[in-house]
Design a protein around this motif. Structure first.
Motif, PDB file in Angstrom:
ATOM      1  N   VAL A 203      51.670 102.435  46.932  1.00 22.82           N
ATOM      2  CA  VAL A 203      52.574 103.506  46.463  1.00 22.82           C
ATOM      3  C   VAL A 203      51.734 104.746  46.137  1.00 22.82           C
ATOM      4  O   VAL A 203      50.524 104.638  45.941  1.00 22.82           O
ATOM      5  CB  VAL A 203      53.364 103.089  45.189  1.00 22.82           C
ATOM      6  N   PRO A 204      52.367 105.922  46.072  1.00 19.27           N
ATOM      7  CA  PRO A 204      51.599 107.122  45.704  1.00 19.27           C
ATOM      8  C   PRO A 204      51.020 107.003  44.293  1.00 19.27           C
ATOM      9  O   PRO A 204      51.654 106.418  43.408  1.00 19.27           O
ATOM     10  CB  PRO A 204      52.631 108.249  45.765  1.00 19.27           C
ATOM     11  N   ILE A 205      49.847 107.558  44.107  1.00 23.23           N
ATOM     12  CA  ILE A 205      49.201 107.509  42.781  1.00 23.23           C
ATOM     13  C   ILE A 205      50.001 108.304  41.757  1.00 23.23           C
ATOM     14  O   ILE A 205      50.192 107.878  40.629  1.00 23.23           O
ATOM     15  CB  ILE A 205      47.764 108.066  42.872  1.00 23.23           C
ATOM     16  N   SER A 206      50.456 109.450  42.174  1.00 19.18           N
ATOM     17  CA  SER A 206      51.217 110.289  41.247  1.00 19.18           C
ATOM     18  C   SER A 206      52.130 111.191  42.049  1.00 19.18           C
ATOM     19  O   SER A 206      52.026 111.279  43.269  1.00 19.18           O
ATOM     20  CB  SER A 206      50.273 111.125  40.383  1.00 19.18           C
TER      21      SER A 206
END
Lengths: 728, 325
Positions: free
Chosen positions: B177-180
């Motif tokens: 998933v995207p980090i942020s």
């Protein structure tokens, strides 16, 4: 087990061709977009109010002042942006007689800058310019009930444009004196631009009338004041001479004024935009303001304004066009920085700035290829950079494996330890105080500081001027002889014994006052921001202890620290300065007596006073660069080094990283409008991202399997207990 | 009950005035209006005149609490405290010190805050209760003992560790998933998976341990013995009888935080780049923006009072013996 294998297969297939950790929409995979980040939420996007580099990262892509800095050449050189050429000041005596370009400062009463702008430049599409079929402005006289239905700029479907005129530049200069907001440079500019102070008074009076009428109609609490039209208010210091020419008239001779013409404060502002956003209801909870939605002629325009999450710039379809520079400094061609010479800019269609408040996600997203460039924080420095025994920086193998490029430059800034000249122990020009300051200057080993606390990112200061600024000298000529000796072709810091000797001559043998016998204690005012500062503060103590001076740390918060400096209630403190423009005046004035902070709230925070230095500064500040000015600067530096009002700390080096797919990146410490020169190889970026970010499923699935297996005994135990018969 | 609710609302007024006064005093003990002006105007070339103008524009040029030069009620009303506080009671938050509308910010940031906080709360509650019931079920076995040890260990670890470790493991090593970041609509899900997962895991230690102790206490009561004597299965005893009776103390802790979910998470929002109210509050504190700080403290107080009221009402729903008089 079969189910598990099916799940793995499904998840693996789902992962094909798509990057799960990609924070951007799939539709942007191959787009010609630059991805960058910002940390601080911009407070102002109005060019009359904005004065921070974070904000200028956005608005300098949108607003175009008449001049700009050459992107590649060093030393920094001004070139025309919307202007046809660099204006040459004309100087006039008090009786109106024109003087030559070399006129003496004391003879010059006024200087005039006539700026000719290029015809045919047009503004970005904006509703403020939209007109109906009858030619009348579509959205400038909207009834309040209609505005109440508008929540964003996109709710105004029609847009228009018009040609940039000289009057727009004049309008913006008048806005510096606007009574409804504070322009940070008004105080400074009102000292120079003829009539600006008077204009502020007139505008204030006019505004009072407008507000009184408004309050009579809507009540005191209502803040939806109508537009204050600045056009009828003439100002002698800024006049449009014709459609494409305007004149700025300033008091005296101020050669550095031309640098201000490269800052957003002097960008054009169409009166239609001011009028559009001043309509009643625009700022009624909607933030439809000029401070939120810029209107410019630059290569980009703001398409999405969400400072909480992201800001998006897109190519301005009306941009007048500009070409990539054809010449730079030595080495630029070899670095590939001239490969696009002569091509039309901007190269990139869209720039996405995402907000990253924390360093860890920012850095990791850069390594994943989701940000195209990054700075290097001290936390990541060891991962990114290797310093060899000669002190040369190079990329770590991990960065090289990703073909990341390192760009370094010495910033036009300085970080120093100041002695308060009002303090009875360390201040003043007495031999005792002077030798004490010199001893401390020798004892504080900045080479060690840079190595320990700045990861080698800096060069020790020999005076206030950083490299790249006129007046700075390299080698033995530029060395500070009070602190260094020139040995074997290098400056070498004098020994601690020299510092001890100076200290003894100052009347503090072995760090004790020879009259009272008491140990010498100095007080450092500082703002410690956390446990990480302890090592730095301990280092300061050790450095002073080398010459037997006790250093007491007076830790305080930022507000009190500033207050102490303003009132002159400090002894020693650290401070820094970033240049406004690349001129020695912008550094040497930090030691100018009449600008002492405690007396005049000026920028001379050390309150240094030396009449000879001040006299030379008055001569130097308005001179053109040349041998005569260099000689004056040399004399001033010699005086300042001898007096040692600062421990000349260091000039920080900026380190930046960029991925291999970002071309034409060259650090520019004076200008922030360089994004128009960047070029992206989006195909390479896509390939790299796919290579670096393919989902790893077996590990989390194995972890899940372990958890499931580990819980099986509990499950069986549960089943067994459920079926267990009651025991007697 | 209506009279009780009205009485509680009336009680809230002096509490809110007090909270406002304390916020005001604490804020201006460390910041002066001059400091605020300097913070907004920047460090360079700021003149005394510019500071005065900034203060006058925003009403910070008046006396703090008492205006001795004004007569009558104006001595109280023509002050910074009164002018900045009175509008809060009609939820008119005005503009932030940088000139931007606070109401607009709150409206736009509430969604992302709730998108993170509600799943963390709901999933966390379900997971914690389930784990607590399991530990209670296996009480005095190695599962229970090691479960409690694990809970204590998880409680002792900083929340920041979960966030940084989770980002490293899930987003950086596994690329799942995207980090942020954050996106609106359905796309927000992939940005929320990790913070929700971390929020839930980070809360297991304290939550499961606390609920376990509640359930253990309930299990020792007579009605449980009666239920077992009737021949009910242990699962039925636990999930039907013990859970229902253990809900009162659980509600005490859970319902009171429901309104506060609007306020967002200070740390998670910053690390995951979620543009919610938590990160807005942190930004305001760092920027010394009193207008935003007082607004957020006021909203927090109102929501907390609302949470306590909701808790009282919820008692009557889960335990018919309780009456609000």
């Amino acid at each position: 087990m079969l189910r598990l294998l099916c799940l793995v297969a499904v998840l693996s297939l789902a992962g094909c061709g798509e990057l799960w950790n990609n924070p951007y929409p799939e539709s942007e995979r191959s787009s010609n977009t630059l991805y960058s980040a910002f940390t601080e939420r911009p407070k102002h996007l109005d060019p009359a109010q904005s004065y921070t580099s974070d904000e200028w990262d956005f608005i300098t892509q949108i607003y175009e002042p008449p001049l700009q800095y050459h992107y590649l050449e060093r030393p920094y050189r001004l070139i025309a942006q919307t202007a046809l050429d660099i204006p040459r000041p004309r100087h006039f005596a008090r009786d109106g007689r024109e003087l030559g370009s070399q006129a003496r400062v004391e003879d010059v009463a006024f200087s005039e800058y006539v700026i000719r702008i290029r015809p045919g430049i047009r503004y970005q599409p904006h509703p403020a310019f939209a007109t109906g079929s009858d030619g009348r402005a579509r959205y400038l006289d909207l009834p309040e009930r209609e505005i109440k239905r508008k929540y964003a700029l996109a709710d105004f479907p029609e847009t228009g444009t018009r040609e940039l005129t000289a009057e727009d530049y004049v309008y913006q200069i008048k806005r510096l004196a606007h009574p409804r907001f504070v322009s940070p440079i008004f105080g400074h500019m009102s000292e120079y631009i003829v009539g600006l102070k008077d204009l502020a008074e007139r505008l204030r009076a006019e505004d009072r009338k407008i507000i009184a009428a408004h309050e009579a109609r809507y009540g005191r609490a209502d803040r939806g004041y109508p537009w204050l039209d600045l056009r009828p208010h003439r100002i002698e210091g800024a006049e449009a001479l014709d459609r494409h020419t305007y004149r700025i008239r300033i008091r005296g001779k101020y050669p550095q004024f031309v640098y201000w013409l490269a800052m957003p404060f002097f960008a054009p502002m169409p009166h239609e935009a001011d009028r559009f956003y001043s309509q009643r209801g625009m700022n009624d909870g909607r933030n439809l303001t000029l401070d939120w939605y810029p209107v410019g002629t630059g290569p980009y325009m703001l398409a999405e304004n969400n400072p909480n999450a992201r800001m998006v710039l897109v190519r301005n379809p009306n941009f007048h066009g500009e070409t990539y520079p054809s010449q730079g400094e030595a080495g630029d061609a070899a670095a590939g920085l001239l490969a696009d010479a002569g091509k039309g800019v901007p190269f990139i269609d869209r720039i996405v700035f995402s907000r990253e408040k924390e360093g860890i996600p920012y850095w990791n997203k850069f390594l994943q290829g989701y940000y195209d460039q990054s700075g290097i924080s001290s936390d990541n420095f060891d991962q990114a950079v290797r310093i060899d025994i000669e002190g040369q920086a190079s990329l770590s193998p991990e960065m090289e494996a990703k073909s990341i490029r390192l760009r370094t430059s010495v910033g036009t800034s300085t970080f120093y330890l100041a002695f308060n000249f009002l303090d009875p122990v360390v201040g003043g020009l007495s031999a005792r105080a002077k030798k004490l300051r010199q001893a401390v200057s020798i004892a504080l080993d900045w080479e060690e500081f840079i190595s320990i606390f700045a990861n080698g990112r800096g060069i020790p200061g020999m005076g206030p001027l950083p490299p790249g600024i006129f007046g700075y000298r390299e080698g033995a000529q530029g060395m500070n002889p009070v602190v260094y000796d020139w040995i074997e072709g290098k400056p070498r810091r004098k020994s601690v014994q020299d510092a001890h000797r100076l200290l003894a001559e100052a009347g503090y043998p072995n760090g004790r006052d020879d009259k009272t016998g008491r140990p010498l204690v100095l007080y450092l005012d500082t703002v410690a921001r956390g446990p990480g500062d302890k090592a730095r503060l301990d280092w300061y103590r050790r450095q002073f202890a080398r010459i037997n001076i006790q250093l007491e740390i007076r830790d305080t918060d930022w507000n009190r620290f500033q207050e102490k400096i303003r009132s002159g209630n400090t002894q020693v403190f650290f401070l820094g300065w970033n240049a406004d423009y690349p001129d020695p005046e912008n550094f040497m004035f930090l030691l100018h007596g009449p600008q002492a902070r405690a007396k005049t709230q000026g920028e001379n925070a050390a309150n240094y006073q030396n009449p000879e230095y001040d006299r030379l500064f008055e001569r130097m500040k308005n001179m053109d660069n040349g041998p005569e000015r260099q000689a004056l600067i040399d004399r001033m530096l010699a005086i300042a080094r001898e007096d040692a009002p600062w421990v000349w700390g260091f000039h920080p080096k900026d380190y930046g990283l960029a991925h291999a797919w970002v071309m034409n990146v060259k650090p520019n410490n004076m200008a922030r409008n360089g994004l128009k020169f960047y070029r992206i190889d989006s195909a390479l970026r896509l390939r790299s991202r796919e290579q670096w970010n393919s989902p790893v499923l077996w590990l989390p699935l194995a972890l899940l399997a372990v958890l499931v297996i580990a819980s099986l005994p509990a499950y069986f135990s549960f089943r067994r207990r459920e079926r267990m018969a009651a025991r007697p | 009950m209506t009279a009780y609710i009205i009485r509680r609302i009336l009680y809230a007024i002096p509490i809110l005035i007090g909270v406002n006064l304390i916020t005001f005093a604490l804020f201006f003990l460390v910041n002066t209006p001059d400091d605020m002006a300097r913070m907004q105007l920047g460090a360079k070339r700021v003149t005394a005149e510019a500071i005065e103008k900034w203060k006058a524009e925003r009403g910070y040029d008046k006396p703090m609490l008492y205006n001795g030069s004004a007569g009558g009620t104006a001595a109280i009303t023509d002050t910074i405290f009164f002018e900045k506080s009175v509008k809060l009671f009609v939820f008119d938050f005005g503009n932030a010190d940088d000139g931007r509308n606070i109401g607009y910010e709150i409206a736009t940031r509430m969604g992302p805050s709730l998108a993170l906080a509600i799943p963390v709360f709901m999933v966390g509650l379900a997971v914690n209760i389930t784990l607590a019931l399991l530990m209670a079920f296996f009480r005095a076995t190695y599962l229970d003992v090691w479960g409690v040890v694990l809970c204590v260990a998880m409680m002792s670890i900083s929340g920041l560790f979960y966030i940084i470790g989770g980002q490293y493991l899930v987003s950086k090593l596994w690329n799942l998933v995207p980090i942020s970041g954050y996106a609106g609509g359905v796309d927000s899900v992939r940005f929320l998976i990790l913070p929700v997962l971390i929020g839930v895991i980070g809360g297991i230690g304290s939550g499961a341990r606390w609920y376990r102790s509640i359930f253990i206490e309930e299990i020792g009561k007579d009605y449980v013995r009666t239920a077992r004597a009737k021949g009910l299965s242990e699962a039925t005893v636990l999930f039907r009888h013990v859970l229902r009776n253990g809900m009162i103390p659980i509600l005490t802790g859970a319902v009171v935080v429901i309104p506060l979910l609007f306020m967002g998470s200070l740390i998670s929002e910053s690390f995951f780049g979620i543009p919610g109210l938590g990160s807005y509050t942190i930004d305001a504190i760092q920027a010394q923006d009193f207008a935003v700080v007082r607004s957020m403290v006021f909203i927090g107080s109102v929501l907390y009072i609302a949470g306590l009221l909701l808790t009282d009402i919820s008692y009557t729903l889960v335990d018919p013996r309780i009456r609000l008089e």
